[in-house]
Design a protein around this motif. Structure first.
Motif, PDB file in Angstrom:
ATOM      1  N   GLU A  64       0.827  -1.213   0.000  1.00 26.35           N
ATOM      2  CA  GLU A  64       0.000   0.000   0.000  1.00 26.35           C
ATOM      3  C   GLU A  64       0.860   1.262   0.000  1.00 26.35           C
ATOM      4  O   GLU A  64       0.519   2.261  -0.638  1.00 26.35           O
ATOM      5  N   SER A  65       1.968   1.221   0.721  1.00 22.71           N
ATOM      6  CA  SER A  65       2.858   2.374   0.781  1.00 22.71           C
ATOM      7  C   SER A  65       3.450   2.692  -0.592  1.00 22.71           C
ATOM      8  O   SER A  65       3.584   3.857  -0.978  1.00 22.71           O
ATOM      9  N   LEU A  66       3.802   1.651  -1.343  1.00 21.67           N
ATOM     10  CA  LEU A  66       4.342   1.855  -2.692  1.00 21.67           C
ATOM     11  C   LEU A  66       3.294   2.461  -3.621  1.00 21.67           C
ATOM     12  O   LEU A  66       3.608   3.301  -4.478  1.00 21.67           O
ATOM     13  N   LYS A  67       2.055   2.052  -3.453  1.00 24.48           N
ATOM     14  CA  LYS A  67       0.982   2.612  -4.284  1.00 24.48           C
ATOM     15  C   LYS A  67       0.795   4.104  -3.991  1.00 24.48           C
ATOM     16  O   LYS A  67       0.568   4.905  -4.899  1.00 24.48           O
ATOM     17  N   LEU A  68       0.902   4.468  -2.713  1.00 23.91           N
ATOM     18  CA  LEU A  68       0.826   5.892  -2.370  1.00 23.91           C
ATOM     19  C   LEU A  68       2.038   6.632  -2.921  1.00 23.91           C
ATOM     20  O   LEU A  68       1.907   7.764  -3.430  1.00 23.91           O
ATOM     21  N   ALA A  69       3.224   6.023  -2.831  1.00 28.16           N
ATOM     22  CA  ALA A  69       4.439   6.663  -3.346  1.00 28.16           C
ATOM     23  C   ALA A  69       4.292   6.998  -4.832  1.00 28.16           C
ATOM     24  O   ALA A  69       4.789   8.024  -5.301  1.00 28.16           O
ATOM     25  N   ARG A  70       3.616   6.110  -5.565  1.00 26.54           N
ATOM     26  CA  ARG A  70       3.366   6.390  -6.984  1.00 26.54           C
ATOM     27  C   ARG A  70       2.566   7.677  -7.141  1.00 26.54           C
ATOM     28  O   ARG A  70       2.881   8.533  -7.980  1.00 26.54           O
ATOM     29  N   LYS A  71       1.544   7.864  -6.307  1.00 27.92           N
ATOM     30  CA  LYS A  71       0.731   9.085  -6.362  1.00 27.92           C
ATOM     31  C   LYS A  71       1.532  10.306  -5.918  1.00 27.92           C
ATOM     32  O   LYS A  71       1.226  11.433  -6.304  1.00 27.92           O
ATOM     33  N   GLN A  72       2.556  10.062  -5.090  1.00 23.31           N
ATOM     34  CA  GLN A  72       3.359  11.164  -4.557  1.00 23.31           C
ATOM     35  C   GLN A  72       4.544  11.524  -5.454  1.00 23.31           C
ATOM     36  O   GLN A  72       5.316  12.409  -5.098  1.00 23.31           O
ATOM     37  N   GLY A  73       4.688  10.850  -6.583  1.00 29.36           N
ATOM     38  CA  GLY A  73       5.745  11.242  -7.517  1.00 29.36           C
ATOM     39  C   GLY A  73       6.726  10.175  -7.915  1.00 29.36           C
ATOM     40  O   GLY A  73       7.609  10.420  -8.746  1.00 29.36           O
TER      41      GLY A  73
END
Length: 739
Positions: free
Chosen positions: A611-620
């Motif tokens: 889940e953290s990696l998926k958020l990182a994608r949204k964060q740049g």
């Protein structure tokens, strides 16, 4: 735009040890996504050092990482994987201090009974490190907890043991019937920003201001009291019933999170159960400073202050009491550790599910399981436990292969509700009344109390409440499951929340959303009907029920709550990913130090990283972040299917070996992920990991079966720890080459 940063928290005990093996793998496998990783220390030892850095030599000082993360969660770039930390008790704090002192940290001793202003100041500094102080700082968002699909599927195919329940079971839940927090609660919603005051007034009209509390417009502010004389009568009744029914007496509360109010239950349970001891030796117990709030362990720790004959007389009396009173539910029957030994030994959200798994039985002093009365003094949440226990007696044990699932959306942002009451909990010094006054000095609440009665105040702010409702609707639309708000219109605080729901729900798209508002007992009944039919339900609850239910149902469904996916969408836009419940696992560390075998399962960390990696994608992060995340999720499925979780005994697979298999399956998935660059990079890695399986596992096994000298428990030597947790030169070479 700068590369996004994932913060991995350094915490305590078993998951702390596992970090030294797992984090290098995470860093290596995600390098191509342009993600930075940071390790931030919020362990008990780290927080103690940070708190006292002003008193330490410069080379021993430590930055306050918890304060840093408290600021970070208020920013949209926050992306934190938060491993489970200790809800530290006073004995754990004292042990940490002693360990740090032995390592050369010139820390003051913990002054349990301060003798002057300086010692009082030191005690207050130390108390900042006690209990679950980390979670309220980081949880600046509401809670989304559910089981990941691979975990639920695995549990259905490989069900854990659930012992059968006799229809003649005598086990039941007992609670107070009057003068508890539930009955006395008062609540209001503020129509403006203001400061309310908590005041105590004695029977002579003397007033003392205890606390000023800023309250925002739209905030629900509540308070309640509990009568300790009625609490004593409750324990007298329950203990008498347990003796008559010939079942175990047990007490289930949350002394870790409700660290000010709930130890009171221990205090009075001990005073009633061991009444004979206080009648005979009250003067001596007072002289040695025995504090029942800290459990019976506090007595044993102080008995050496007495002459040998007096000490023996007290021990003999305790033995007499055990023959006269009902048997107690045991934490460790082999070593005589009872339910009342320490307030943090029996934590309700873990202990009640444990009795359910055990066929509604608890361990008795002879090492056998028996029926028991589960005492949960305050009615506020006891009724839902009462309902599930009665359901099991009537309908039998749950079958993990057939039950549905219960997800949860929990209101917890901004120290919501009772878990935010620590600094607003007081004990009546005499008979009198507690008052809550508004900004103009008008009385909002008034409570008549007796000496020793407990007062606590708590609140839920408007923005988190609205976000909680939004998150519930969003989960309902994503899942297609009905949502149930577990709120009791007869409870003052809940009545205010129900008004908020009726106000805000029409602002959201409710097409296809099925929702209900039910009191906890009724909500449990509705949920269990669906659960037994194999259907899913989303429980939408306040902060305490969030905690209780997200242990209760996952433990029934998959055997442990540590496998729950715990997502906190932060109000500021970032994300917090919690990796498990009850995860500090002290027995795992004890075994590791003794035998070099660590049986901690890092599954929660694997799932949180997805889940953290998926958020990182949204964060740049670049598009590879999501590909790597999906590959990790599939690898977790393989990890479970092939049963590569750590096992209990030396010679079997341990945490480090399980990390090898996670890396191998992850590499295999990336070797066939559809991204040519990642495939080219990871095909040889997968091949090398497969080819070296036997060698890698043998290198790990070579360090097992003997003590692991890491020079500490709470604050070990990290260089040595890294060597123990990365013992395979072959595996390390493959992983480090990816960096």
């Amino acid at each position: 735009m700068a590369n996004p940063t994932i913060v991995w928290t350094k915490i305590d005990e078993a998951p702390y040890l596992a970090t030294f093996s797992l984090l290098p793998i995470m860093e290596a496998f995600t390098k191509d996504a342009n993600i930075n990783w940071e390790l931030r220390d919020i362990s008990l030892a780290g927080r103690v050092i940070a708190e006292f850095s002003d008193m330490l030599p410069e080379n021993l000082r430590q930055f306050d990482e918890l304060a840093y993360l408290g600021e970070l969660v208020e920013k949209p770039e926050a992306n934190i994987i938060k491993l489970p930390n200790i809800s530290a008790s006073i004995p754990q704090l004292v042990a940490t201090i002693k360990e740090l002192q032995s390592q050369g940290y010139p820390l003051p001793d913990f002054p349990e009974e301060p003798k002057n202003a300086e010692e009082e100041k030191i005690k207050l500094k130390y108390l900042k490190c006690v209990g679950s102080n980390v979670n309220p700082v980081l949880r600046q968002g509401n809670s989304d907890r559910r089981l990941a699909e691979p975990v639920k599927n695995y549990a259905k195919m490989h069900p854990h043991s659930m012992k059968s329940v006799s229809p003649d079971s005598k086990s039941y839940v007992a609670h107070m019937e009057k003068k508890d927090f539930y009955e006395t609660e008062q609540s209001f919603t503020s129509d403006k920003d203001q400061t309310v005051k908590i005041v105590f007034e004695d029977n002579n009209g003397n007033k003392k201001e205890l606390k000023e509390v800023p309250v925002e417009a739209g905030e629900v502010f509540s308070a309640a009291t509990l009568n300790v004389q009625e609490l004593s009568r409750f324990f007298e009744k329950v203990i008498k019933e347990a003796k008559e029914k010939d079942i175990l007496f047990s007490l289930h509360v949350k002394g870790t999170m409700m660290k000010v109010s709930d130890p009171t239950f221990f205090d009075y349970a001990i005073r009633v159960y061991y009444k004979k001891l206080f009648d005979k030796f009250g003067k001596e117990l007072e002289e040695i400073g025995f504090n029942p709030r800290n459990g019976l362990a506090d007595l044993y720790a102080k008995l050496d202050k007495l002459p040998a004959d007096k000490k023996q007389a007290i021990l003999d009396t305790i033995d007499e009491i055990y023959k006269e009173q009902p048997r107690q539910y045991m934490v460790d029957s082999d070593n005589g550790i009872t339910n009342l030994h320490r307030p943090n030994d029996v934590i309700i959200d873990a202990s009640i599910p444990a009795t359910i798994k055990n066929g509604l039985k608890g361990w008795g002093p002879d090492g056998e399981v028996e029926d028991l009365v589960m005492s949960i003094p305050d009615r506020t949440y006891a009724t839902m436990y009462k309902e599930i226990v009665a359901d099991i007696v009537k309908n039998g044990q749950f079958d993990p292969t057939k039950v549905g699932t219960v997800q949860n959306v929990g209101l917890m942002a901004k120290k919501a509700e009772e878990y935010g009451s620590h600094d607003k909990t007081f004990f009546a010094p005499t008979d009198g009344k507690f008052l809550v006054l508004d900004g103009e000095g008008n009385t909002l609440f008034e409570f008549e109390v007796g000496k020793g009665d407990v007062f606590r105040a708590y609140s839920a702010k408007d923005l988190p409440i609205k976000d909680w409702i939004r998150l519930a609707v969003e989960r309902a639309k994503e899942s297609g499951l009905p949502i149930v708000f577990w709120l009791d219109s007869n409870r003052a605080h809940d009545a205010q929340l129900i008004r908020k729901i009726l106000k805000y729900m029409p602002e959201f798209d409710l097409e296809g959303v099925e929702y209900y508002i039910m009191a906890p007992q009724k909500a449990m009944r509705y949920t269990l009907r669906r659960f037994r039919a194999g259907l899913g339900t989303i429980s939408v609850t306040g902060n305490v029920l969030r905690d209780y239910l997200t242990d209760l149902f996952p433990i029934i469904e998959v055997g442990t709550s540590a496998r729950t996916l715990s997502i906190v969408p932060l109000l500021a836009g970032g994300g917090l990913y919690e990796t498990g419940a009850g995860g500090s696992a002290p027995k795992h560390v004890e075994q590791f130090i003794k035998e070099g075998h660590l049986r901690w399962d890092s599954l929660g960390e694997f799932l949180a990283t997805v889940e953290s990696l998926k958020l990182a994608r949204k964060q740049g992060a670049n598009e590879k972040a999501e590909i790597i995340a999906d590959a990790l999720n599939r690898a977790v499925g393989k990890y479970l299917e092939n049963d590569k979780t750590p096992k209990r005994k030396v010679g079997q697979l341990d945490n480090r070996g399980s990390h090898y298999y996670l890396a191998r399956y992850w590499a295999e998935e990336l070797a066939n992920c559809g991204d040519s660059e990642l495939e080219a990079k990871f095909k040889p890695v997968a091949k090398e990991l497969i080819a070296n399986e036997e060698k890698i596992l043998s290198e790990i096994a070579a360090v097992e079966g003997k003590p692991a000298d890491i020079e500490g428990y709470y604050h070990p030597n990290e260089e040595k720890l890294a060597e123990y947790m990365r013992p395979s030169a072959t595996f390390n070479k493959i992983i480090d080459a990816l960096k």
